[in-house]
Structures are given as structure tokens and as C-alpha cells.
Design a protein around this motif. Structure first.
Motif, PDB file in Angstrom:
ATOM      1  N   GLY A 176       0.673   0.587 -12.873  1.00 60.63           N
ATOM      2  CA  GLY A 176      -0.786   0.947 -12.789  1.00 60.63           C
ATOM      3  C   GLY A 176      -1.185   2.241 -11.934  1.00 60.63           C
ATOM      4  N   LEU A 177      -2.690   2.397 -12.000  1.00 58.22           N
ATOM      5  CA  LEU A 177      -3.194   3.488 -11.108  1.00 58.22           C
ATOM      6  C   LEU A 177      -4.016   2.898 -10.346  1.00 58.22           C
ATOM      7  N   VAL A 178      -3.979   3.215  -9.220  1.00 56.77           N
ATOM      8  CA  VAL A 178      -4.850   2.620  -7.989  1.00 56.77           C
ATOM      9  C   VAL A 178      -5.841   3.861  -7.374  1.00 56.77           C
ATOM     10  N   LEU A 179      -7.015   3.577  -7.635  1.00 61.52           N
ATOM     11  CA  LEU A 179      -8.002   4.676  -7.056  1.00 61.52           C
ATOM     12  C   LEU A 179      -8.810   3.795  -5.673  1.00 61.52           C
ATOM     13  N   ALA A 180      -8.490   4.271  -4.700  1.00 61.96           N
ATOM     14  CA  ALA A 180      -8.561   3.548  -3.397  1.00 61.96           C
ATOM     15  C   ALA A 180      -9.657   4.211  -2.461  1.00 61.96           C
ATOM     16  N   ARG A 181     -10.350   3.577  -1.749  1.00 60.78           N
ATOM     17  CA  ARG A 181     -11.188   3.972  -0.510  1.00 60.78           C
ATOM     18  C   ARG A 181     -10.174   4.313   0.575  1.00 60.78           C
ATOM     19  N   HIS A 182     -10.611   5.203   1.159  1.00 63.86           N
ATOM     20  CA  HIS A 182      -9.549   5.728   2.386  1.00 63.86           C
ATOM     21  C   HIS A 182     -10.304   6.031   3.560  1.00 63.86           C
ATOM     22  N   GLU A 183     -10.253   4.980   4.352  1.00 60.49           N
ATOM     23  CA  GLU A 183     -10.947   4.996   5.833  1.00 60.49           C
ATOM     24  C   GLU A 183     -10.072   5.150   6.958  1.00 60.49           C
ATOM     25  N   SER A 184      -8.838   4.783   6.810  1.00 59.28           N
ATOM     26  CA  SER A 184      -8.030   5.102   8.055  1.00 59.28           C
ATOM     27  C   SER A 184      -6.445   4.994   7.555  1.00 59.28           C
ATOM     28  N   ALA A 185      -5.510   4.979   8.575  1.00 60.39           N
ATOM     29  CA  ALA A 185      -4.161   4.926   8.118  1.00 60.39           C
ATOM     30  C   ALA A 185      -3.693   3.680   7.630  1.00 60.39           C
ATOM     31  N   TRP A 186      -4.430   2.720   7.913  1.00 56.47           N
ATOM     32  CA  TRP A 186      -3.876   1.502   7.764  1.00 56.47           C
ATOM     33  C   TRP A 186      -3.564   1.311   6.272  1.00 56.47           C
ATOM     34  N   GLU A 187      -4.567   1.852   5.156  1.00 51.92           N
ATOM     35  CA  GLU A 187      -4.248   1.122   3.930  1.00 51.92           C
ATOM     36  C   GLU A 187      -2.771   1.856   3.464  1.00 51.92           C
ATOM     37  N   THR A 188      -2.553   3.217   3.864  1.00 54.02           N
ATOM     38  CA  THR A 188      -1.157   3.831   3.368  1.00 54.02           C
ATOM     39  C   THR A 188      -0.083   2.842   3.650  1.00 54.02           C
ATOM     40  N   LEU A 189      -0.113   2.010   4.733  1.00 50.39           N
ATOM     41  CA  LEU A 189       0.823   1.321   5.311  1.00 50.39           C
ATOM     42  C   LEU A 189       0.763  -0.174   4.465  1.00 50.39           C
ATOM     43  N   ALA A 190      -0.616  -0.747   4.445  1.00 51.38           N
ATOM     44  CA  ALA A 190      -0.718  -2.051   3.801  1.00 51.38           C
ATOM     45  C   ALA A 190      -0.441  -2.088   2.248  1.00 51.38           C
ATOM     46  N   PHE A 191      -0.798  -1.127   1.533  1.00 54.75           N
ATOM     47  CA  PHE A 191      -0.669  -0.918   0.332  1.00 54.75           C
ATOM     48  C   PHE A 191       0.962  -1.201  -0.198  1.00 54.75           C
ATOM     49  N   GLN A 192       1.802  -1.027   0.748  1.00 56.77           N
ATOM     50  CA  GLN A 192       3.230  -1.026   0.275  1.00 56.77           C
ATOM     51  C   GLN A 192       3.578  -2.723   0.067  1.00 56.77           C
ATOM     52  N   SER A 193       2.629  -3.579   0.725  1.00 61.32           N
ATOM     53  CA  SER A 193       2.908  -4.993   0.373  1.00 61.32           C
ATOM     54  C   SER A 193       2.093  -5.456  -0.733  1.00 61.32           C
ATOM     55  N   ILE A 194       1.034  -4.664  -0.632  1.00 59.91           N
ATOM     56  CA  ILE A 194      -0.231  -5.374  -1.900  1.00 59.91           C
ATOM     57  C   ILE A 194       0.223  -5.096  -3.243  1.00 59.91           C
ATOM     58  N   PHE A 195       0.884  -3.695  -3.523  1.00 59.63           N
ATOM     59  CA  PHE A 195       1.209  -3.595  -4.795  1.00 59.63           C
ATOM     60  C   PHE A 195       2.545  -3.050  -4.928  1.00 59.63           C
ATOM     61  N   PRO A 196       3.171  -3.043  -6.217  1.00 63.82           N
ATOM     62  CA  PRO A 196       4.500  -2.729  -6.538  1.00 63.82           C
ATOM     63  C   PRO A 196       4.927  -1.433  -5.951  1.00 63.82           C
ATOM     64  N   GLN A 197       6.233  -0.869  -6.388  1.00 62.57           N
ATOM     65  CA  GLN A 197       6.671   0.354  -6.066  1.00 62.57           C
ATOM     66  C   GLN A 197       5.645   1.436  -6.500  1.00 62.57           C
ATOM     67  N   GLN A 198       5.234   2.311  -5.459  1.00 63.84           N
ATOM     68  CA  GLN A 198       4.345   3.171  -5.635  1.00 63.84           C
ATOM     69  C   GLN A 198       4.609   4.690  -4.844  1.00 63.84           C
ATOM     70  N   THR A 199       3.737   5.506  -5.244  1.00 63.89           N
ATOM     71  CA  THR A 199       3.804   6.734  -4.570  1.00 63.89           C
ATOM     72  C   THR A 199       2.136   7.094  -4.386  1.00 63.89           C
ATOM     73  N   PHE A 200       1.989   8.138  -3.536  1.00 69.50           N
ATOM     74  CA  PHE A 200       0.850   8.742  -3.158  1.00 69.50           C
ATOM     75  C   PHE A 200       0.470  10.036  -3.685  1.00 69.50           C
ATOM     76  N   VAL A 201      -0.930  10.288  -3.876  1.00 71.01           N
ATOM     77  CA  VAL A 201      -1.042  11.806  -3.779  1.00 71.01           C
ATOM     78  C   VAL A 201      -1.770  12.359  -2.670  1.00 71.01           C
ATOM     79  N   LEU A 202      -1.042  13.328  -1.980  1.00 69.33           N
ATOM     80  CA  LEU A 202      -1.139  13.751  -0.604  1.00 69.33           C
ATOM     81  C   LEU A 202      -1.051  15.348  -0.418  1.00 69.33           C
ATOM     82  N   LYS A 203      -1.742  15.680   0.691  1.00 70.60           N
ATOM     83  CA  LYS A 203      -1.495  17.148   0.813  1.00 70.60           C
ATOM     84  C   LYS A 203      -0.152  17.541   1.429  1.00 70.60           C
ATOM     85  N   LYS A 204       0.449  18.489   1.078  1.00 70.25           N
ATOM     86  CA  LYS A 204       1.953  19.124   0.908  1.00 70.25           C
ATOM     87  C   LYS A 204       2.179  19.251   2.529  1.00 70.25           C
ATOM     88  N   GLU A 205       1.016  19.595   3.370  1.00 70.59           N
ATOM     89  CA  GLU A 205       1.423  19.705   4.946  1.00 70.59           C
ATOM     90  C   GLU A 205       2.191  18.462   5.350  1.00 70.59           C
TER      91      GLU A 205
END
Length: 249
Positions: A75-104
Motif C-alpha cells: 500500500g501507499l500511506v499519506l500521513a500527517r507529519h507533526e513530529s519525529a515520532w511517526e517516522t519511528l512508530a510507523f515501523q511497527s504499524i505498517f509492513p516493510q516500508q520506505t519514506f519520501v524524504l529530502k536527500k540532505e
């Protein structure tokens, strides 16, 4: 009380950073292996951080409607981004995943090394249409290879109670992905605010929408649906006039 929160946040940060160094250094030895192997190792760092956050800061979370996640389809997840928390917690909520992020972010020692092992879609946010094309092409490729893609369509972290325009890249990928799309709202910013060192104790609520097929929807329709979900299932608080503007667009 704030001093107590500060001490607990210090303990969390010490554990987070020291474990990051451990996982990143060991993870470098996994570079010759497949992305799936690298992911299976590095994602345990995120799970450790969520557990350590509960132990040190008393911050937990509840996922509402997790049963809506169809594990038989990528699947594709479109998520609200309010803190660093969701980048960690999503690893437990959804199956193997990757993120769209700034290359820096990939240039940050240790942290960037760990991110690289997730095979992210790293973009130049100033590249305009080229960046959007990259998101769509690489996003479709990841999904076709069984890797979920997480996009924060507002483009960056947004403070609780604030709102940013939904960008089009996520919607364009949703059109092309031929995969179920999930909207995710939460109130993490109430407890781990944007750019804040202090983590407050409490329970974060995560809300997952029913999956939907966006192939026949327009970008405007997808973005409208996303905005409405964020509005009603996150920390966003908007005036009645603003709500009326959204309803009428």
C-alpha cells in the motif's frame, strides 16, 4: 513538572543516540545484502526507540482501525507529519516500508546511514517537477517490489494546530501506484512537538482510513480527501470559516 519531563527526555535521547550508533555501525556490514535483510535489521532500532520512549517518557500510542490494513497488498500511506515520532512508530504499524524524504538527511552521520538502508526516495525539494516525477517513478517501483511507501503530503513537519497546503506528489503517486491508499492522522505533535526536545507523557491516537483506489480520482479530489482526514483525525484545530472554505473548494 517540566524539569521532570526534561530529565526523562534526556534519558530517552541518550538511549536513542547510543542505540543509533550501534545499529548504524553494525548495519554497514549488511550493505552487500538485500534491502529486505537490511530493513529487517535497521527497523528494530525504530521499535527499540518506541519502547524506550514508553519506558523513559511515559509516551504510548493506540492505533484505531488497524484491522483496515490489508496485509495481502502493498500500500501507499499519506500521513500527517507533526513530529519525529511517526517516522519511528510507523515501523511497527505498517509492513516493510520506505519514506519520501529530502536527500540532505542522508548526509547526517549515523542517522543518514540508517536511513539509507531503508532505500528511501530521497529528493531535492527545490527540483520542482523533476522531484515529483522522481517520487512517482520510484514510488511505483518500490510498491511493485512489495515495499510500502509513506509520504507526508504537507512536505514537512507541521506544528500541532497548524496546517499546510497538501502538495501534489503524493496524489500523483496514488493515481499511478495501482495500490490501496491509506490516510493516517494522529496527534503526536501534542506530546512530541515539532523541533522540541521535551516529550510529554500521554497516549498518541493514530487513525487509519479505509483503503481506497485513487486511480480514477483527480489530484484535487485526492488532496481534498487527504486534507479532510487530517482535519478530523489529528491535532489540527481550524476556525469554522476555514472549515467552510475547505467544504466549498
Amino acid at each position: 513538572m517540566k524539569f521532570f519531563w526534561f530529565i526523562r527526555s534526556v534519558l530517552f535521547s541518550v538511549g536513542q543516540l547510543s542505540s543509533l550508533v550501534f545499529f548504524s555501525v553494525i548495519g554497514l556490514g549488511l550493505i552487500p545484502f538485500s534491502h529486505r535483510v537490511r530493513y529487517q535489521f535497521i527497523h528494530y532500532w525504530a521499535k527499540f526507540c518506541i519502547w524506550w520512549l514508553k519506558v523513559t517518557c511515559g509516551l504510548t500510542y493506540t492505533v484505531h482501525n488497524k484491522e483496515r490494513i490489508d496485509l495481502t497488498q502493498t500500500g501507499l500511506v499519506l500521513a500527517r507529519h507533526e513530529s519525529a515520532w511517526e517516522t519511528l512508530a510507523f515501523q511497527s504499524i505498517f509492513p516493510q516500508q520506505t519514506f519520501v524524504l529530502k536527500k540532505e538527511l542522508l548526509k547526517i552521520p549515523f542517522f543518514g546511514w540508517g536511513l539509507a538502508m531503508l532505500n528511501p526516495i530521497s529528493i531535492d525539494r527545490n527540483a520542482g517537477r523533476k522531484a515529483i516525477k522522481q517520487v512517482v517513478e520510484e514510488g511505483v517501483d518500490r510498491i511493485q517490489h512489495g515495499v510500502w511507501v509513506v509520504i507526508f503530503p504537507e512536505g514537512t513537519r507541521i506544528a500541532a494546530g497548524e496546517f499546510a497546503k497538501i502538495k501534489g506528489g503524493g496524489a500523483l503517486l496514488a493515481q499511478k501506484a495501482q495500490a490501496p491508499v491509506y490516510l493516517v492522522g494522529h496527534n503526536a505533535g501534542d506530546f512530541w512537538p515539532k523541533n522540541s526536545f521535551i516529550k510529554r507523557p500521554g497516549n498518541i491516537d493514530v487513525y487509519i482510513s479505509e483503503p481506497f483506489d485513487a486511480a480514477e480520482m483527480t489530484v484535487a479530489e485526492i488532496n481534498q480527501k487527504t486534507e479532510e482526514w487530517f482535519l478530523t483525525h489529528s491535532s489540527i484545530r481550524r476556525s469554522e470559516d476555514e472549515k467552510g472554505r475547505v467544504d466549498n473548494t
